[in-house]
Structures are given as structure tokens and as C-alpha cells.
Design a protein around this motif. Structure first.
Motif, PDB file in Angstrom:
ATOM      1  N   TYR A  96       3.787   5.663  -2.907  1.00 29.94           N
ATOM      2  CA  TYR A  96       4.321   6.894  -2.322  1.00 29.94           C
ATOM      3  C   TYR A  96       5.856   6.873  -2.237  1.00 29.94           C
ATOM      4  O   TYR A  96       6.467   7.883  -1.959  1.00 29.94           O
ATOM      5  CB  TYR A  96       3.716   7.114  -0.940  1.00 29.94           C
ATOM      6  CG  TYR A  96       2.206   7.155  -0.990  1.00 29.94           C
ATOM      7  CD1 TYR A  96       1.545   8.248  -1.548  1.00 29.94           C
ATOM      8  CD2 TYR A  96       1.442   6.095  -0.521  1.00 29.94           C
ATOM      9  CE1 TYR A  96       0.167   8.273  -1.622  1.00 29.94           C
ATOM     10  CE2 TYR A  96       0.065   6.122  -0.586  1.00 29.94           C
ATOM     11  CZ  TYR A  96      -0.564   7.210  -1.141  1.00 29.94           C
ATOM     12  OH  TYR A  96      -1.930   7.231  -1.222  1.00 29.94           O
ATOM     13  N   GLN A  97       6.444   5.708  -2.424  1.00 31.43           N
ATOM     14  CA  GLN A  97       7.894   5.569  -2.306  1.00 31.43           C
ATOM     15  C   GLN A  97       8.582   5.322  -3.649  1.00 31.43           C
ATOM     16  O   GLN A  97       9.779   5.501  -3.764  1.00 31.43           O
ATOM     17  CB  GLN A  97       8.236   4.377  -1.403  1.00 31.43           C
ATOM     18  CG  GLN A  97       7.740   4.513   0.007  1.00 31.43           C
ATOM     19  CD  GLN A  97       7.959   3.224   0.793  1.00 31.43           C
ATOM     20  OE1 GLN A  97       8.375   2.218   0.248  1.00 31.43           O
ATOM     21  NE2 GLN A  97       7.672   3.267   2.074  1.00 31.43           N
ATOM     22  N   THR A  98       7.858   4.900  -4.626  1.00 30.98           N
ATOM     23  CA  THR A  98       8.454   4.433  -5.861  1.00 30.98           C
ATOM     24  C   THR A  98       8.017   5.272  -7.050  1.00 30.98           C
ATOM     25  O   THR A  98       6.863   5.677  -7.142  1.00 30.98           O
ATOM     26  CB  THR A  98       8.042   2.957  -6.107  1.00 30.98           C
ATOM     27  OG1 THR A  98       8.348   2.200  -4.953  1.00 30.98           O
ATOM     28  CG2 THR A  98       8.739   2.375  -7.298  1.00 30.98           C
ATOM     29  N   ARG A  99       8.949   5.472  -7.951  1.00 25.92           N
ATOM     30  CA  ARG A  99       8.626   6.149  -9.211  1.00 25.92           C
ATOM     31  C   ARG A  99       8.226   5.059 -10.194  1.00 25.92           C
ATOM     32  O   ARG A  99       8.993   4.147 -10.455  1.00 25.92           O
ATOM     33  CB  ARG A  99       9.845   6.909  -9.722  1.00 25.92           C
ATOM     34  CG  ARG A  99      10.240   8.070  -8.812  1.00 25.92           C
ATOM     35  CD  ARG A  99      11.600   8.662  -9.154  1.00 25.92           C
ATOM     36  NE  ARG A  99      12.029   8.516 -10.527  1.00 25.92           N
ATOM     37  CZ  ARG A  99      11.924   9.470 -11.473  1.00 25.92           C
ATOM     38  NH1 ARG A  99      11.438  10.648 -11.172  1.00 25.92           N
ATOM     39  NH2 ARG A  99      12.333   9.250 -12.709  1.00 25.92           N
ATOM     40  N   TYR A 100       7.025   5.162 -10.752  1.00 24.19           N
ATOM     41  CA  TYR A 100       6.546   4.146 -11.673  1.00 24.19           C
ATOM     42  C   TYR A 100       5.547   4.753 -12.640  1.00 24.19           C
ATOM     43  O   TYR A 100       5.054   5.868 -12.444  1.00 24.19           O
ATOM     44  CB  TYR A 100       5.909   2.973 -10.918  1.00 24.19           C
ATOM     45  CG  TYR A 100       4.596   3.317 -10.276  1.00 24.19           C
ATOM     46  CD1 TYR A 100       3.393   3.041 -10.933  1.00 24.19           C
ATOM     47  CD2 TYR A 100       4.525   3.924  -9.026  1.00 24.19           C
ATOM     48  CE1 TYR A 100       2.179   3.363 -10.351  1.00 24.19           C
ATOM     49  CE2 TYR A 100       3.329   4.247  -8.441  1.00 24.19           C
ATOM     50  CZ  TYR A 100       2.150   3.960  -9.102  1.00 24.19           C
ATOM     51  OH  TYR A 100       0.957   4.281  -8.531  1.00 24.19           O
ATOM     52  N   PHE A 101       5.274   3.996 -13.696  1.00 22.28           N
ATOM     53  CA  PHE A 101       4.195   4.358 -14.606  1.00 22.28           C
ATOM     54  C   PHE A 101       3.583   3.070 -15.141  1.00 22.28           C
ATOM     55  O   PHE A 101       4.196   2.009 -15.091  1.00 22.28           O
ATOM     56  CB  PHE A 101       4.678   5.273 -15.744  1.00 22.28           C
ATOM     57  CG  PHE A 101       5.699   4.670 -16.656  1.00 22.28           C
ATOM     58  CD1 PHE A 101       5.322   4.046 -17.828  1.00 22.28           C
ATOM     59  CD2 PHE A 101       7.055   4.757 -16.357  1.00 22.28           C
ATOM     60  CE1 PHE A 101       6.261   3.504 -18.683  1.00 22.28           C
ATOM     61  CE2 PHE A 101       7.997   4.226 -17.209  1.00 22.28           C
ATOM     62  CZ  PHE A 101       7.605   3.584 -18.382  1.00 22.28           C
ATOM     63  N   THR A 102       2.344   3.174 -15.620  1.00 19.79           N
ATOM     64  CA  THR A 102       1.629   1.998 -16.118  1.00 19.79           C
ATOM     65  C   THR A 102       1.021   2.291 -17.480  1.00 19.79           C
ATOM     66  O   THR A 102       0.719   3.443 -17.812  1.00 19.79           O
ATOM     67  CB  THR A 102       0.502   1.574 -15.159  1.00 19.79           C
ATOM     68  OG1 THR A 102      -0.454   2.633 -15.056  1.00 19.79           O
ATOM     69  CG2 THR A 102       1.028   1.225 -13.785  1.00 19.79           C
ATOM     70  N   VAL A 103       0.854   1.218 -18.232  1.00 17.99           N
ATOM     71  CA  VAL A 103       0.128   1.279 -19.504  1.00 17.99           C
ATOM     72  C   VAL A 103      -0.859   0.122 -19.466  1.00 17.99           C
ATOM     73  O   VAL A 103      -0.476  -1.023 -19.238  1.00 17.99           O
ATOM     74  CB  VAL A 103       1.075   1.131 -20.714  1.00 17.99           C
ATOM     75  CG1 VAL A 103       0.286   1.163 -22.021  1.00 17.99           C
ATOM     76  CG2 VAL A 103       2.148   2.208 -20.703  1.00 17.99           C
ATOM     77  N   THR A 104      -2.127   0.435 -19.652  1.00 16.90           N
ATOM     78  CA  THR A 104      -3.170  -0.583 -19.648  1.00 16.90           C
ATOM     79  C   THR A 104      -3.790  -0.653 -21.037  1.00 16.90           C
ATOM     80  O   THR A 104      -4.235   0.370 -21.578  1.00 16.90           O
ATOM     81  CB  THR A 104      -4.266  -0.245 -18.609  1.00 16.90           C
ATOM     82  OG1 THR A 104      -3.644  -0.012 -17.340  1.00 16.90           O
ATOM     83  CG2 THR A 104      -5.265  -1.365 -18.487  1.00 16.90           C
ATOM     84  N   ILE A 105      -3.809  -1.865 -21.595  1.00 14.00           N
ATOM     85  CA  ILE A 105      -4.406  -2.063 -22.917  1.00 14.00           C
ATOM     86  C   ILE A 105      -5.641  -2.937 -22.732  1.00 14.00           C
ATOM     87  O   ILE A 105      -5.549  -4.062 -22.233  1.00 14.00           O
ATOM     88  CB  ILE A 105      -3.425  -2.756 -23.887  1.00 14.00           C
ATOM     89  CG1 ILE A 105      -2.171  -1.909 -24.052  1.00 14.00           C
ATOM     90  CG2 ILE A 105      -4.087  -3.018 -25.220  1.00 14.00           C
ATOM     91  CD1 ILE A 105      -1.122  -2.555 -24.902  1.00 14.00           C
ATOM     92  N   ARG A 130       0.823  -1.218   0.000  1.00 15.05           N
ATOM     93  CA  ARG A 130       0.000   0.000   0.000  1.00 15.05           C
ATOM     94  C   ARG A 130       0.851   1.261   0.000  1.00 15.05           C
ATOM     95  O   ARG A 130       0.440   2.299  -0.485  1.00 15.05           O
ATOM     96  CB  ARG A 130      -0.924   0.000   1.230  1.00 15.05           C
ATOM     97  CG  ARG A 130      -2.014  -1.002   1.095  1.00 15.05           C
ATOM     98  CD  ARG A 130      -2.975  -1.048   2.243  1.00 15.05           C
ATOM     99  NE  ARG A 130      -2.735  -0.079   3.291  1.00 15.05           N
ATOM    100  CZ  ARG A 130      -3.491   0.053   4.349  1.00 15.05           C
ATOM    101  NH1 ARG A 130      -4.528  -0.712   4.504  1.00 15.05           N
ATOM    102  NH2 ARG A 130      -3.212   0.938   5.260  1.00 15.05           N
ATOM    103  N   GLU A 131       2.053   1.193   0.542  1.00 14.64           N
ATOM    104  CA  GLU A 131       2.927   2.356   0.610  1.00 14.64           C
ATOM    105  C   GLU A 131       3.764   2.542  -0.666  1.00 14.64           C
ATOM    106  O   GLU A 131       4.355   3.589  -0.869  1.00 14.64           O
ATOM    107  CB  GLU A 131       3.865   2.237   1.821  1.00 14.64           C
ATOM    108  CG  GLU A 131       3.164   2.321   3.156  1.00 14.64           C
ATOM    109  CD  GLU A 131       2.534   3.688   3.375  1.00 14.64           C
ATOM    110  OE1 GLU A 131       3.169   4.713   3.054  1.00 14.64           O
ATOM    111  OE2 GLU A 131       1.400   3.730   3.878  1.00 14.64           O
TER     112      GLU A 131
END
Length: 180
Positions: free
Chosen positions: A7-16, A3-4
């Protein structure tokens, strides 16, 4: 993810999904929508569910109605790994060099008495050889003169006396060598 994690990690997502492609780059500032889609295409072509693209670790999550591509920025982890690897390699090389130098230095010190003993033995053999050959040469010379008849009777007595002295000297040398 925990759950945390967001707030701690740099990320991005792509949903197809069958209807649309959604890009979420809210948690990272270095990636734009078109860059995120390009990374997703690279992952799609690779056919792998996990791995790395550039500095981003990815995972493909297949859902019932969509496919989610999650990219996590691992730049700090990779940098830490690289620094640790370089430091370890440097320390290993330095340690090897130090041990090599110590072995070279101490081997010279340890083998110095052996080297000196070998030199003394070599010198002793040379000296003993010379000392043994000298009386033998005298004996051989006197005997040859007597044998050929070139010596007078007076000389024969003197030569016999020289042979006797040289033989005694030779026996003394041999006894000294045996005692050594």
C-alpha cells in the motif's frame, strides 16, 4: 516485504514458471506488461539476484516451481540521495572556499609584523653598511695619499687628523651597532 508495503510502495512483479509467465503491474502505472518483461530479461542476462535496472531496485526470488522477479520503484529514494549528495558536495566546496579565504586574509594580518620587521632589518643593514663604508673609504684614501708620497708634510698632518676622526667615527658606529 511487510504487510503494509503493497500500500506504500510502487512495484511490479514478473513470475516465470514452467507453464507460463505472469506479469503483475497493478501497483505501478508507469510500466506496462512488455516493459516489465524487458526489465526481467535484462535482469536475467545480468545473472545477479539483486541490483538496479533504471530506477527500479530488483530482487530475484527462486521458488521450487517458479522464479519471481520483484521490481520496486526507488525514484524518490534515488532523488533524495542525489539531492543530499549534491547539497553535501556544494556545502563542502563552499566551506572549503570560506576557510581558504579566511586563511588568506588572516595570514596576511598575522604575517604583516613579520614582513615589516624584515623590511626594517633590510633597511638597517643597508644604512649600517653605508655608514660603515664612508669612514673606511676616507681612511683608505688618506692612507693611500700618504703612502704614495703625494701629500706634503702639512697635508700629511691634516690627513692623519682626518684618519683619526674617521677611525673615531667608525668606532662610535660599531659601538652603537653592538648596543642595538
Amino acid at each position: 516485504m511487510t504487510r503494509e508495503e503493497p500500500y506504500q510502495t510502487r512495484y511490479f512483479t514478473v513470475t516465470i514458471s514452467s507453464k507460463e509467465t505472469k506479469v503483475n503491474v497493478d501497483q505501478v502505472s508507469a510500466v506496462q506488461d512488455d516493459t516489465a518483461k524487458a526489465y526481467m530479461e535484462i535482469v536475467k542476462k545480468s545473472g545477479s539476484d539483486t541490483g538496479f535496472v533504471d530506477i527500479y531496485r530488483y530482487r530475484v526470488v527462486k521458488q521450487t516451481d517458479a522464479v519471481l522477479y520483484v521490481f520496486v520503484d526507488c525514484e524518490q529514494s534515488l532523488s533524495t540521495y542525489e539531492n543530499t549528495l549534491l547539497t553535501s558536495a556544494g556545502m563542502s566546496v563552499a566551506g572549503f572556499c570560506i576557510v581558504f579565504l579566511l586563511v588568506c586574509i588572516f595570514s596576511r594580518i598575522i604575517f604583516k609584523p613579520v614582513r615589516e620587521s624584515y623590511q626594517k632589518q633590510k633597511q638597517f643593514i643597508t644604512d649600517a653598511s653605508h655608514e660603515l663604508k664612508t669612514p673606511l673609504t676616507s681612511i683608505s684614501g688618506y692612507a693611500e695619499l700618504i703612502e704614495t708620497g703625494m701629500a706634503s708634510e702639512q697635508d700629511t698632518v691634516r690627513f692623519a687628523h682626518g684618519i683619526h676622526n674617521s677611525a673615531n667615527r667608525l668606532l662610535t658606529l660599531i659601538n652603537d651597532i653592538i648596543r642595538l
